[in-house]
Design an enzyme around this catalytic site. Structure first.
Site, PDB file in Angstrom:
ATOM      1  N   HIS A   1     -26.152   6.942  13.731  1.00  0.00           N
ATOM      2  CA  HIS A   1     -27.069   8.122  13.982  1.00  0.00           C
ATOM      3  C   HIS A   1     -28.128   7.911  14.786  1.00  0.00           C
ATOM      4  O   HIS A   1     -28.379   8.916  15.596  1.00  0.00           O
ATOM      5  CB  HIS A   1     -27.309   8.651  12.403  1.00  0.00           C
ATOM      6  CG  HIS A   1     -27.330  10.291  12.555  1.00  0.00           C
ATOM      7  ND1 HIS A   1     -26.862  10.767  11.391  1.00  0.00           N
ATOM      8  CD2 HIS A   1     -27.784  10.775  13.420  1.00  0.00           C
ATOM      9  CE1 HIS A   1     -27.088  12.161  11.518  1.00  0.00           C
ATOM     10  NE2 HIS A   1     -27.542  12.113  12.916  1.00  0.00           N
TER      11      HIS A   1
ATOM     12  N   ASP B   1     -17.851  17.824  13.510  1.00  0.00           N
ATOM     13  CA  ASP B   1     -18.731  16.702  13.548  1.00  0.00           C
ATOM     14  C   ASP B   1     -19.823  16.926  12.275  1.00  0.00           C
ATOM     15  O   ASP B   1     -20.601  17.783  12.129  1.00  0.00           O
ATOM     16  CB  ASP B   1     -19.682  17.185  14.777  1.00  0.00           C
ATOM     17  CG  ASP B   1     -20.925  15.917  14.779  1.00  0.00           C
ATOM     18  OD1 ASP B   1     -20.471  15.036  15.225  1.00  0.00           O
ATOM     19  OD2 ASP B   1     -21.875  16.106  14.422  1.00  0.00           O
TER      20      ASP B   1
ATOM     21  N   TYR C   1     -25.931  15.095   6.394  1.00  0.00           N
ATOM     22  CA  TYR C   1     -25.878  16.565   6.264  1.00  0.00           C
ATOM     23  C   TYR C   1     -25.488  16.879   4.967  1.00  0.00           C
ATOM     24  O   TYR C   1     -25.564  18.188   4.575  1.00  0.00           O
ATOM     25  CB  TYR C   1     -25.011  16.992   7.296  1.00  0.00           C
ATOM     26  CG  TYR C   1     -25.226  16.731   8.651  1.00  0.00           C
ATOM     27  CD1 TYR C   1     -26.182  16.274   9.055  1.00  0.00           C
ATOM     28  CD2 TYR C   1     -24.177  17.177   9.586  1.00  0.00           C
ATOM     29  CE1 TYR C   1     -26.367  15.970  10.601  1.00  0.00           C
ATOM     30  CE2 TYR C   1     -24.275  16.777  11.064  1.00  0.00           C
ATOM     31  CZ  TYR C   1     -25.541  16.352  11.421  1.00  0.00           C
ATOM     32  OH  TYR C   1     -25.651  16.036  12.737  1.00  0.00           O
TER      33      TYR C   1
ATOM     34  N   LYS D   1     -21.261   9.946  10.503  1.00  0.00           N
ATOM     35  CA  LYS D   1     -22.264   9.139  10.881  1.00  0.00           C
ATOM     36  C   LYS D   1     -22.960   8.296   9.817  1.00  0.00           C
ATOM     37  O   LYS D   1     -23.040   9.044   8.843  1.00  0.00           O
ATOM     38  CB  LYS D   1     -23.405   9.623  11.803  1.00  0.00           C
ATOM     39  CG  LYS D   1     -22.924  10.765  12.835  1.00  0.00           C
ATOM     40  CD  LYS D   1     -23.896  11.629  13.629  1.00  0.00           C
ATOM     41  CE  LYS D   1     -23.416  12.749  14.066  1.00  0.00           C
ATOM     42  NZ  LYS D   1     -23.174  13.970  13.384  1.00  0.00           N
TER      43      LYS D   1
END
Ligand code: NAD
Length: 274
Positions: A110, A47, A52, A77
């Site tokens: 998200h 994930d 990120y 996302k």
């Protein structure tokens, strides 16, 4: 059941019950090593998110893993600043190219960015219709966000990934999603480390000769919740996956359910400013 066991999403796609989360895992060596350790351990689900900043490393690790693409389940996302129809399509292209993949298994909105998420959702429906993603879903959506979205959606979200741990068990949302055929996935399943000195969990863990982290992850899976604990340490990555050889009793499950105090660690989906 084992680490590669899956749940069938509403559209028939199989999603592993357990995956590795890589929030705040550094791009480059750190994420590459974590994802490689996970895949070596037997994880098949990773994930990540555009936010990120580690999609390139995730992509590199999976390419070098020796495990075939079809066996893996990769989630990413669309970030809030990219929401909207055209900008989501563009953001998806960037994620795909950073990951070095030609499709994503699960693409998520998200956060429910007000005034935008319905346009974002249309873009996800288009990506789904075009076969670029095997499943689409949302994250941090409350019941009212889902009702609003379902009023217009032509494809129902297959997954809702939300903050969920014993201090925030999200019962009402879980029941709503179950009725809608939307799979719940827990982020921060370990409450980002805040539950690891909980006395009740320690007692239950001792009974089974397991760790608190393992008890929580097992509680997720026995509750029908997909879970994605994060660690960058190979030993913990492997510990977190060693949850298929024991079972929590109904009484233990109820005790853990009883820890809920509706306490969030992360932002409130009805009041966030990012
Ligand atoms: P988490 O609850 O998974 O906690 C991770 C922390 O717990 C680690 O940093 C480590 O310190 C500790 N830990 C892990 N395994 C352990 C073990 N066996 N023993 C002791 N300590 C241990 O928190 P998270 O990373 O925030 O959530 C998991 C994943 O969910 C993220 O990595 C990310 O992929 C996803 N996520 C999504 C959203 C979203 O808005 N959709 C938000 C946050 C996280």
């Amino acid at each position: 059941m084992n680490l590669q066991s899956t749940v069938k999403l509403a559209n028939g796609v199989d999603m592993p019950w357990l995956g590795l989360g890589v929030y705040k895992v550094k791009e480059g060596q750190e994420v590459i090593e974590s994802v490689q350790a996970a895949i070596r351990t037997g994880y098949r689900s990773i994930d990540t998110a555009a936010l990120y900043g580690n999609e390139e490393g995730v992509g590199q690790a999976i390419r070098e893993s020796g495990v075939s693409r079809e066996e893996l389940f990769i989630t990413t996302k669309v970030w809030n600043s990219d929401q909207g129809y055209e900008s989501t399509l563009a953001a998806f292209g960037q994620s795909l190219s950073k990951l070095g993949l030609d499709y994503i298994d699960l693409y998520l909105v998200h956060w429910p960015v007000k005034g935008k998420y319905k346009y974002t959702w249309r873009a996800l429906e288009k990506l789904y219709a075009d076969g670029k993603v095997r499943a689409i879903g949302v994250s941090n959506f409350q019941i009212h966000h889902l009702e609003d979205l379902l009023g217009e959606a032509t494809v129902k979200p297959m997954v809702n990934q939300v903050e969920l741990h014993p201090l925030l068990s999200q019962l009402e949302l879980r029941e709503y999603c179950a009725n809608q055929g939307i799979q719940i996935e827990a982020w921060a399943p370990l409450a980002q480390g805040q539950l690891l000195d909980n006395e009740l969990l320690q007692q239950i863990a001792d009974t089974h000769g397991k760790s608190i982290a393992q008890v929580i992850i097992r509680w997720d899976i026995q509750s029908g919740i997909v879970t994605i604990p994060k660690s960058i340490k190979a030993q913990r990555i492997s510990e977190n996956a060693d949850v298929f050889g024991f079972e929590l009793s109904a009484a233990e499950m109820a005790q853990i359910d009883g820890l809920n105090i509706n306490r969030r660690i992360g932002a409130d989906p009805d009041n966030f400013n990012f």
